[in-house]
Design a protein around this motif. Sequence first.
Motif, PDB file in Angstrom:
ATOM      1  N   UNK A  43      28.227 131.228 -36.695  1.00 17.06           N
ATOM      2  CA  UNK A  43      28.829 131.147 -35.370  1.00 17.06           C
ATOM      3  C   UNK A  43      29.619 129.880 -35.202  1.00 17.06           C
ATOM      4  N   UNK A  44      29.748 129.468 -33.973  1.00 15.55           N
ATOM      5  CA  UNK A  44      30.571 128.310 -33.631  1.00 15.55           C
ATOM      6  C   UNK A  44      29.787 127.401 -32.684  1.00 15.55           C
ATOM      7  N   UNK A  45      29.902 126.095 -32.921  1.00 14.73           N
ATOM      8  CA  UNK A  45      29.303 125.114 -32.021  1.00 14.73           C
ATOM      9  C   UNK A  45      30.442 124.479 -31.226  1.00 14.73           C
ATOM     10  N   UNK A  64      27.595 129.404 -30.142  1.00 18.95           N
ATOM     11  CA  UNK A  64      28.099 130.747 -29.869  1.00 18.95           C
ATOM     12  C   UNK A  64      27.928 131.584 -31.134  1.00 18.95           C
ATOM     13  N   UNK A  65      26.911 132.440 -31.146  1.00 15.11           N
ATOM     14  CA  UNK A  65      26.634 133.210 -32.368  1.00 15.11           C
ATOM     15  C   UNK A  65      27.759 134.189 -32.698  1.00 15.11           C
TER      16      UNK A  65
END
Length: 171
Positions: A24-26, A36-37
């Motif tokens: 995901x995104x951090x 944010x998976x």
Amino acid sequence: GTPGGNRDYGDILVPDPSVDYTSGKIVDHDGVQEFQPDSYPIPLNAHLRASLQSYANSNAPFEEIWDGWRGRKPERPPTLHLGPVGAADQVVDSSSVVKRTTKAWRKLIGLEMEAYGLYRSVHEAPHPKPVCIAFKSVSDFAAQKSDNWQEYAAYTSASFSKYFISRHWGN
């Protein structure tokens, strides 16, 4: 295993799907990090899932497996749980990681380190595609690390693997 869902030490978990929960995104929102998976879940082979369904509410072969263990064991035989299992390249001993992961995957039944790699390699394999399955037993509850139940968990997953494969593999 993850807390809840009437899971106990030695219960057998079958990833369906297996999920890389760290993908995901951090992002930062006003100085607060948010994950944010963006996972890529890989389901169990449908034929194997159908074969396993009969064991979800069954005592056989679990009472025999439980009776065969000569060491310390829980008060009841193991049971089978099919559901989302999260995988990552790290051992988790953190309630905040478990909480964050179960927020994204509310029906998660466990966390582990190997099954996603297996499922992903089979998913990406050329035709004819191999078939795989992972049997993992509960040895701890992620944020409550302990080695007390590892031998029993290894025994229950290996015993059920042998039982299942001898009866269903290739059918």
